[in-house]
Design a protein around this motif. Structure first.
Motif, PDB file in Angstrom:
ATOM      1  N   ASN A 166       0.818  -1.223   0.000  1.00 39.45           N
ATOM      2  CA  ASN A 166       0.000   0.000   0.000  1.00 39.45           C
ATOM      3  C   ASN A 166       0.851   1.273   0.000  1.00 39.45           C
ATOM      4  O   ASN A 166       0.308   2.383  -0.008  1.00 39.45           O
ATOM      5  CB  ASN A 166      -0.926   0.019   1.213  1.00 39.45           C
ATOM      6  CG  ASN A 166      -1.970  -1.088   1.157  1.00 39.45           C
ATOM      7  OD1 ASN A 166      -2.462  -1.430   0.082  1.00 39.45           O
ATOM      8  ND2 ASN A 166      -2.301  -1.662   2.317  1.00 39.45           N
ATOM      9  N   ALA A 167       2.167   1.119  -0.006  1.00 41.02           N
ATOM     10  CA  ALA A 167       3.056   2.284   0.008  1.00 41.02           C
ATOM     11  C   ALA A 167       3.051   2.972  -1.354  1.00 41.02           C
ATOM     12  O   ALA A 167       2.969   2.310  -2.396  1.00 41.02           O
ATOM     13  CB  ALA A 167       4.468   1.861   0.383  1.00 41.02           C
ATOM     14  N   THR A 168       3.157   4.279  -1.346  1.00 44.68           N
ATOM     15  CA  THR A 168       3.118   5.052  -2.598  1.00 44.68           C
ATOM     16  C   THR A 168       4.412   5.811  -2.855  1.00 44.68           C
ATOM     17  O   THR A 168       4.501   6.556  -3.834  1.00 44.68           O
ATOM     18  CB  THR A 168       1.958   6.067  -2.567  1.00 44.68           C
ATOM     19  OG1 THR A 168       2.141   6.953  -1.454  1.00 44.68           O
ATOM     20  CG2 THR A 168       0.619   5.362  -2.437  1.00 44.68           C
ATOM     21  N   TYR A 169       5.416   5.635  -2.005  1.00 47.21           N
ATOM     22  CA  TYR A 169       6.663   6.369  -2.177  1.00 47.21           C
ATOM     23  C   TYR A 169       7.423   5.881  -3.422  1.00 47.21           C
ATOM     24  O   TYR A 169       7.192   4.788  -3.940  1.00 47.21           O
ATOM     25  CB  TYR A 169       7.542   6.238  -0.934  1.00 47.21           C
ATOM     26  CG  TYR A 169       8.098   4.850  -0.690  1.00 47.21           C
ATOM     27  CD1 TYR A 169       9.219   4.394  -1.388  1.00 47.21           C
ATOM     28  CD2 TYR A 169       7.520   3.991   0.234  1.00 47.21           C
ATOM     29  CE1 TYR A 169       9.731   3.123  -1.171  1.00 47.21           C
ATOM     30  CE2 TYR A 169       8.020   2.726   0.461  1.00 47.21           C
ATOM     31  CZ  TYR A 169       9.130   2.289  -0.245  1.00 47.21           C
ATOM     32  OH  TYR A 169       9.636   1.032  -0.036  1.00 47.21           O
ATOM     33  N   LYS A 170       8.352   6.742  -3.872  1.00 48.66           N
ATOM     34  CA  LYS A 170       9.231   6.386  -4.994  1.00 48.66           C
ATOM     35  C   LYS A 170      10.672   6.619  -4.567  1.00 48.66           C
ATOM     36  O   LYS A 170      11.025   7.708  -4.112  1.00 48.66           O
ATOM     37  CB  LYS A 170       8.895   7.224  -6.226  1.00 48.66           C
ATOM     38  CG  LYS A 170       7.504   6.954  -6.776  1.00 48.66           C
ATOM     39  CD  LYS A 170       7.212   7.804  -7.996  1.00 48.66           C
ATOM     40  CE  LYS A 170       5.807   7.521  -8.531  1.00 48.66           C
ATOM     41  NZ  LYS A 170       5.501   8.364  -9.737  1.00 48.66           N
ATOM     42  N   LEU A 171      11.513   5.595  -4.710  1.00 48.69           N
ATOM     43  CA  LEU A 171      12.896   5.649  -4.247  1.00 48.69           C
ATOM     44  C   LEU A 171      13.836   5.439  -5.428  1.00 48.69           C
ATOM     45  O   LEU A 171      13.726   4.459  -6.151  1.00 48.69           O
ATOM     46  CB  LEU A 171      13.139   4.587  -3.180  1.00 48.69           C
ATOM     47  CG  LEU A 171      14.393   4.701  -2.302  1.00 48.69           C
ATOM     48  CD1 LEU A 171      14.233   3.828  -1.054  1.00 48.69           C
ATOM     49  CD2 LEU A 171      15.659   4.249  -3.038  1.00 48.69           C
ATOM     50  N   ASP A 172      14.775   6.378  -5.611  1.00 49.59           N
ATOM     51  CA  ASP A 172      15.787   6.270  -6.664  1.00 49.59           C
ATOM     52  C   ASP A 172      17.118   5.908  -6.008  1.00 49.59           C
ATOM     53  O   ASP A 172      17.726   6.740  -5.330  1.00 49.59           O
ATOM     54  CB  ASP A 172      15.907   7.585  -7.430  1.00 49.59           C
ATOM     55  CG  ASP A 172      16.731   7.453  -8.703  1.00 49.59           C
ATOM     56  OD1 ASP A 172      17.649   6.611  -8.720  1.00 49.59           O
ATOM     57  OD2 ASP A 172      16.449   8.189  -9.675  1.00 49.59           O
ATOM     58  N   THR A 173      17.573   4.671  -6.213  1.00 45.12           N
ATOM     59  CA  THR A 173      18.796   4.200  -5.565  1.00 45.12           C
ATOM     60  C   THR A 173      20.056   4.818  -6.164  1.00 45.12           C
ATOM     61  O   THR A 173      21.133   4.707  -5.580  1.00 45.12           O
ATOM     62  CB  THR A 173      18.900   2.670  -5.661  1.00 45.12           C
ATOM     63  OG1 THR A 173      18.883   2.276  -7.051  1.00 45.12           O
ATOM     64  CG2 THR A 173      17.735   2.007  -4.942  1.00 45.12           C
ATOM     65  N   LYS A 174      19.929   5.493  -7.317  1.00 47.48           N
ATOM     66  CA  LYS A 174      21.094   6.112  -7.952  1.00 47.48           C
ATOM     67  C   LYS A 174      21.276   7.564  -7.527  1.00 47.48           C
ATOM     68  O   LYS A 174      22.402   8.050  -7.442  1.00 47.48           O
ATOM     69  CB  LYS A 174      20.975   6.038  -9.476  1.00 47.48           C
ATOM     70  CG  LYS A 174      21.037   4.613 -10.017  1.00 47.48           C
ATOM     71  CD  LYS A 174      20.952   4.610 -11.541  1.00 47.48           C
ATOM     72  CE  LYS A 174      21.051   3.186 -12.086  1.00 47.48           C
ATOM     73  NZ  LYS A 174      20.982   3.168 -13.579  1.00 47.48           N
TER      74      LYS A 174
END
Length: 302
Positions: free
Chosen positions: A181-189
């Motif tokens: 249900n999470a809506t976050y966006k994570l950019d590992t770069k």
């Protein structure tokens, strides 16, 4: 028949079947070395280039800018104090820095062949440093929240991870049942963690961790991000208080005017008109005495 032979000879030359080789190769295509240590880059070419073969080394950085390392059989000025040539075509760095990260091309050309190149990708190993994190402490519900993390020193470029408390946030929350249900966006770069529309469930302690193959991971200090509802009661109270102040100001002006505390416009006009009266151009004092003197003077003249 002659045309057929000519065509066959042309095809043989184009495909290398004529026995000539214009290959340029390297035995060090992807060296990795720690910062301040030395490294060699090799380059060799086929004998068919001839005795007039010309060898050059060119460096291309991460932004695509190019510069010569070796030109006209000499090391260029920026590298002269730490790079040398051996076996006429190879480079030897006595030490490298993170600025040396990039791609090196060994180019060989001659009158018999256009330029052919061998490619060397150098990776300078620099352990991660403690990253700089930007974590908002208070966020309003249903608004966008952006958390940032940056390490300018790590090489190769580090991988960024985010934690909420002691829980690692998966880069793609849709692949983890616990975060479906999470809506976050994570950019590992880039190290950016974005919540398009935060909820109270996103309240918690957050910190970022950076890692690469050069050394141990580093993390920033955790910061609590608290998600709050809009304080509608406070906004309404502020508006009411503002209206009360405006009402008191209007009442105060009305009361002061009624009691005569404020100067009247007519009185100020009278005072200004009676402030100064210039003397007669004929001199003397004012009043009737002045008029009498004027009449005598006039009779005398007649």
């Amino acid at each position: 028949m002659g045309r057929l032979v000519s065509l066959l000879l042309f095809l043989c030359a184009a495909t290398g079947l004529d026995g000539k080789s214009f290959d340029v190769t390297t035995t060090t295509p992807s060296p990795k070395v720690k910062e301040n240590q030395g490294v060699d880059m090799t380059c060799s070419y086929g004998a068919d280039f001839g005795a007039d073969a010309r060898v050059e080394w060119i460096f291309e950085d991460s932004k695509g800018s190019e510069s010569y390392v070796m030109f006209d059989k000499k090391i260029t000025e920026p590298y002269a104090d730490r790079v040398s040539i051996y076996s006429s075509t190879n480079l030897r760095f006595s030490k490298v820095t993170s600025q040396d990260n990039g791609v090196y091309y060994c180019g060989v050309s001659s009158a018999s062949s256009p330029t052919k190149k061998a490619r060397v990708v150098l990776t300078v190993l620099v352990p991660p440093s403690v990253p700089t994190c930007g974590i908002p402490q208070t966020v309003t519900t249903n608004t966008r929240a952006t958390l940032t993390c940056h390490d300018p020193n790590g090489s190769p470029p580090p991988t960024y991870s985010w934690y909420k408390g002691t829980t690692l946030l998966p880069a793609d929350p849709s692949t983890n049942v616990a975060f479906k249900n999470a809506t976050y966006k994570l950019d590992t770069k880039t190290g950016m963690l974005v919540f398009p529309s935060v909820t109270k469930m996103d309240t918690g302690e957050y910190y970022c961790e950076v890692s690469n193959e050069a050394g141990p991971s580093q993390r920033c200090k955790s910061v609590k991000m608290e998600v709050r509802d809009i304080n509608t009661g406070g906004i309404v109270a502020g508006v009411i208080f503002g209206f009360l102040l405006l009402g008191l100001l209007i009442f105060g002006l009305w009361f002061a005017n009624k009691k005569g505390y404020l100067p009247l416009k007519t009185e100020s006009n009278k005072q200004s008109s009676a402030a100064y009266k210039p003397p007669s151009v004929y001199g003397g004092g004012g009043g009737e005495e002045d008029d009498g003197d004027f009449k005598q003077k006039s009779s005398f003249v007649v």
